[in-house]
Design an enzyme around this catalytic site. Structure first.
Site, mmCIF file in Angstrom:
data_model
loop_
_atom_site.group_PDB
_atom_site.id
_atom_site.type_symbol
_atom_site.label_atom_id
_atom_site.label_comp_id
_atom_site.label_asym_id
_atom_site.label_seq_id
_atom_site.Cartn_x
_atom_site.Cartn_y
_atom_site.Cartn_z
ATOM 1 N N LEU A 40 -18.462 14.392 42.946
ATOM 2 C CA LEU A 40 -16.847 14.475 43.162
ATOM 3 C C LEU A 40 -15.994 13.425 43.353
ATOM 4 O O LEU A 40 -16.224 12.722 44.174
ATOM 5 C CB LEU A 40 -16.860 15.560 44.365
ATOM 6 C CG LEU A 40 -17.604 16.955 44.290
ATOM 7 C CD1 LEU A 40 -17.660 17.594 45.744
ATOM 8 C CD2 LEU A 40 -16.940 17.654 43.188
ATOM 9 N N ASP A 41 -15.231 13.147 42.466
ATOM 10 C CA ASP A 41 -13.965 12.247 42.953
ATOM 11 C C ASP A 41 -13.178 12.761 43.611
ATOM 12 O O ASP A 41 -12.973 13.995 44.204
ATOM 13 C CB ASP A 41 -13.386 11.823 41.300
ATOM 14 C CG ASP A 41 -12.713 12.866 40.612
ATOM 15 O OD1 ASP A 41 -12.238 13.721 41.293
ATOM 16 O OD2 ASP A 41 -12.494 12.470 39.482
ATOM 17 N N SER A 42 -12.132 11.948 44.047
ATOM 18 C CA SER A 42 -10.855 12.252 45.016
ATOM 19 C C SER A 42 -10.103 13.616 44.594
ATOM 20 O O SER A 42 -10.013 14.327 45.576
ATOM 21 C CB SER A 42 -10.107 11.225 45.188
ATOM 22 O OG SER A 42 -9.495 10.657 44.015
#
Length: 83
Positions: A40-42
């Site tokens: 999961l990225d930001s």
């Protein structure tokens, strides 16, 4: 880590939201699962938090210390207790 029934139910709800978001019903999620492990990225995290806010009826303040599903669960519990 031994979970109380309420904690287990919350963890399962979080896992359900994560599985739906990742479109992977086979995804194994525990309290120790990190956002990095889930890739999961930001931007993913922001969207996920909005989904969880809807699911639990709370407002979450994300910060750098929230890195795992367990951290997220604690943040939701704190938000619920603050209501």
């Amino acid at each position: 880590m031994k979970l109380e029934l309420g904690e287990f139910i919350m963890l399962e709800k979080i896992a359900k939201v994560l599985r739906e978001y990742k479109e992977n019903e086979e995804l194994v999620i525990t309290a120790d699962t990190t956002f990095e492990e889930l890739e999961l990225d930001s931007l993913d995290t922001v969207e996920l938090v909005m989904n969880l806010e809807d699911e639990f009826g709370v407002t979450l303040e994300m910060n750098e210390s929230i890195k795992s599903v367990g951290d997220l669960q604690a943040a939701i519990e704190n938000a619920q207790n603050a209501q």
